[in-house]
Design a protein around this motif. Structure first.
Motif, PDB file in Angstrom:
ATOM      1  N   ASN A  17       0.814  -1.213   0.000  1.00 52.68           N
ATOM      2  CA  ASN A  17       0.000   0.000   0.000  1.00 52.68           C
ATOM      3  C   ASN A  17       0.847   1.262   0.000  1.00 52.68           C
ATOM      4  O   ASN A  17       0.563   2.216  -0.736  1.00 52.68           O
ATOM      5  N   THR A  18       1.896   1.286   0.824  1.00 53.31           N
ATOM      6  CA  THR A  18       2.704   2.500   0.946  1.00 53.31           C
ATOM      7  C   THR A  18       4.021   2.418   0.184  1.00 53.31           C
ATOM      8  O   THR A  18       4.679   3.436  -0.018  1.00 53.31           O
ATOM      9  N   HIS A  19       4.429   1.192  -0.208  1.00 57.88           N
ATOM     10  CA  HIS A  19       5.728   0.938  -0.850  1.00 57.88           C
ATOM     11  C   HIS A  19       6.894   1.334   0.068  1.00 57.88           C
ATOM     12  O   HIS A  19       7.992   1.640  -0.408  1.00 57.88           O
ATOM     13  N   ARG A  20       6.667   1.306   1.373  1.00 60.92           N
ATOM     14  CA  ARG A  20       7.697   1.665   2.343  1.00 60.92           C
ATOM     15  C   ARG A  20       7.822   0.584   3.421  1.00 60.92           C
ATOM     16  O   ARG A  20       6.909  -0.206   3.642  1.00 60.92           O
ATOM     17  N   ILE A  21       8.960   0.609   4.110  1.00 62.08           N
ATOM     18  CA  ILE A  21       9.151  -0.222   5.288  1.00 62.08           C
ATOM     19  C   ILE A  21       8.563   0.529   6.476  1.00 62.08           C
ATOM     20  O   ILE A  21       8.908   1.690   6.703  1.00 62.08           O
ATOM     21  N   PRO A  22       7.679  -0.092   7.251  1.00 60.50           N
ATOM     22  CA  PRO A  22       7.137   0.608   8.421  1.00 60.50           C
ATOM     23  C   PRO A  22       8.249   1.019   9.383  1.00 60.50           C
ATOM     24  O   PRO A  22       9.255   0.325   9.547  1.00 60.50           O
ATOM     25  N   ASP A  23       8.064   2.159  10.039  1.00 53.75           N
ATOM     26  CA  ASP A  23       9.064   2.646  10.992  1.00 53.75           C
ATOM     27  C   ASP A  23       9.334   1.619  12.084  1.00 53.75           C
ATOM     28  O   ASP A  23      10.483   1.489  12.548  1.00 53.75           O
ATOM     29  N   SER A  24       8.303   0.908  12.499  1.00 53.80           N
ATOM     30  CA  SER A  24       8.481  -0.084  13.569  1.00 53.80           C
ATOM     31  C   SER A  24       9.436  -1.184  13.135  1.00 53.80           C
ATOM     32  O   SER A  24      10.240  -1.676  13.940  1.00 53.80           O
ATOM     33  N   ALA A  25       9.383  -1.582  11.869  1.00 50.79           N
ATOM     34  CA  ALA A  25      10.283  -2.625  11.366  1.00 50.79           C
ATOM     35  C   ALA A  25      11.716  -2.127  11.313  1.00 50.79           C
ATOM     36  O   ALA A  25      12.658  -2.859  11.632  1.00 50.79           O
ATOM     37  N   ILE A  26      11.911  -0.879  10.902  1.00 47.87           N
ATOM     38  CA  ILE A  26      13.259  -0.303  10.844  1.00 47.87           C
ATOM     39  C   ILE A  26      13.883  -0.297  12.238  1.00 47.87           C
ATOM     40  O   ILE A  26      15.045  -0.694  12.432  1.00 47.87           O
ATOM     41  N   LYS A  27      13.127   0.130  13.231  1.00 46.05           N
ATOM     42  CA  LYS A  27      13.630   0.185  14.604  1.00 46.05           C
ATOM     43  C   LYS A  27      13.932  -1.215  15.135  1.00 46.05           C
ATOM     44  O   LYS A  27      14.942  -1.429  15.829  1.00 46.05           O
ATOM     45  N   ALA A  28      13.065  -2.172  14.819  1.00 51.43           N
ATOM     46  CA  ALA A  28      13.273  -3.542  15.295  1.00 51.43           C
ATOM     47  C   ALA A  28      14.518  -4.162  14.668  1.00 51.43           C
ATOM     48  O   ALA A  28      15.297  -4.850  15.341  1.00 51.43           O
ATOM     49  N   ILE A  29      14.723  -3.932  13.373  1.00 49.33           N
ATOM     50  CA  ILE A  29      15.900  -4.479  12.696  1.00 49.33           C
ATOM     51  C   ILE A  29      17.173  -3.846  13.255  1.00 49.33           C
ATOM     52  O   ILE A  29      18.187  -4.526  13.442  1.00 49.33           O
ATOM     53  N   ALA A  30      17.128  -2.551  13.552  1.00 51.74           N
ATOM     54  CA  ALA A  30      18.282  -1.898  14.160  1.00 51.74           C
ATOM     55  C   ALA A  30      18.610  -2.533  15.507  1.00 51.74           C
ATOM     56  O   ALA A  30      19.787  -2.761  15.833  1.00 51.74           O
ATOM     57  N   LYS A  31      17.577  -2.842  16.272  1.00 46.51           N
ATOM     58  CA  LYS A  31      17.777  -3.474  17.581  1.00 46.51           C
ATOM     59  C   LYS A  31      18.367  -4.872  17.419  1.00 46.51           C
ATOM     60  O   LYS A  31      19.303  -5.259  18.146  1.00 46.51           O
ATOM     61  N   VAL A  32      17.849  -5.632  16.482  1.00 43.70           N
ATOM     62  CA  VAL A  32      18.349  -6.985  16.217  1.00 43.70           C
ATOM     63  C   VAL A  32      19.810  -6.939  15.780  1.00 43.70           C
ATOM     64  O   VAL A  32      20.651  -7.716  16.233  1.00 43.70           O
ATOM     65  N   LYS A  33      20.119  -6.009  14.895  1.00 40.68           N
ATOM     66  CA  LYS A  33      21.490  -5.879  14.389  1.00 40.68           C
ATOM     67  C   LYS A  33      22.456  -5.534  15.517  1.00 40.68           C
ATOM     68  O   LYS A  33      23.609  -6.003  15.539  1.00 40.68           O
ATOM     69  N   SER A  34      22.002  -4.726  16.468  1.00 37.78           N
ATOM     70  CA  SER A  34      22.853  -4.349  17.586  1.00 37.78           C
ATOM     71  C   SER A  34      23.206  -5.543  18.470  1.00 37.78           C
ATOM     72  O   SER A  34      24.172  -5.488  19.232  1.00 37.78           O
TER      73      SER A  34
END
Length: 259
Positions: A17-34
């Motif tokens: 619908n938005t063709h974007r990654i939700p902000d919540s997913a970006i934050k979660a992936i950053a946390k996982v990567k850390s």
């Protein structure tokens, strides 16, 4: 302990619908990567058509592309599984005869062959895919190993064509076209090739998906997660069903298992 997570793009990381990654997913992936967990993309798209991951690009360790036909990390090619050339020629003949567009994906470049108005509606408008290279020369593409064929055909047309392509298999992640790869190329085998390269075990992996082309990787991963917007076949194969991509599905699953 999970050491690597594999994410499908369309309908999983990125909203239709938005063709974007939700902000919540970006934050979660950053946390996982850390936490030192590796992040891999697992997509039906060729790498040249991945245009919607800019916000997490710096977190990505490698790619399974074209439904497992080409896997790589940085400049290292992990595996490449091309379609037999006779199957490529068969599909080109059907495209000419039945007059449907077909994306022909080589190792380095691609062409949207027999492009028509469906190319614009499905790929550019619905999927926000650009750079379809209708102006490329077919002869030049055929000098490369062919990784994937994406014909704009119905399921009925697919059933007519595929019996003539003995070395290939077909899958769908969007209803208006099929992705055809070599028989041994799928996302599940792509995961196995990547973790062999890394020295990981399947039990140390997690995979997210929503389409029919994600079934194999959901089955191979230690934890397979289906989005709520996934089809029934994928949900039945999954270990866990999260909410939809538009309802923070990636975040909710990662919160449940990891963060």
């Amino acid at each position: 302990m999970i050491k690597a997570i594999f994410f499908d793009i369309d309908g999983t990381l990125v909203s239709f619908n938005t063709h974007r990654i939700p902000d919540s997913a970006i934050k979660a992936i950053a946390k996982v990567k850390s936490k030192g967990i590796r992040i891999y993309i697992s997509t039906g798209r060729p790498f040249s058509l991945i245009n919607n991951l800019n916000e997490i690009q710096h977190f990505i360790d490698g790619y399974i592309t074209t439904n497992g036909a080409l896997c790589f990390s940085g400049n290292d090619i992990i595996s490449c599984t091309p379609i037999p050339i006779e199957d490529v020629q068969t599909m080109i003949a059907f495209s000419d005869k039945m007059r449907f567009p077909c994306m022909i994906v080589g190792e380095k470049d691609l062409i949207m062959y027999n492009s028509d108005e469906r190319t614009d509606v499905i790929f550019r408008q619905m999927l926000n895919v650009q750079n379809l290279r209708e102006d490329n020369r077919l002869e030049a593409i055929l000098q490369q190993r062919i990784l994937q064929l994406t014909p704009v055909i119905s399921e009925a047309e697919e059933q007519i064509i595929m019996p003539h392509m003995k070395g290939s298999v077909s899958s769908r992640w969007f209803p208006d076209f099929a992705d055809i790869t070599a028989r041994d190329a799928n996302k599940g085998n792509g995961l196995m090739n990547v973790i062999s390269y890394l020295g990981f075990n399947p039990e140390e992996t997690m995979a997210f998906g929503d389409g029919g082309n994600d079934v194999s990787i959901i089955q191979k991963a230690g934890i397979g997660i289906a989005m709520a917007n996934a089809g029934q076949e994928l949900k039945e194969a999954a270990d866990y069903i999260t909410s939809s991509v538009d309802d923070n599905g990636v975040y909710n699953a990662l919160k449940h298992f990891i963060i």
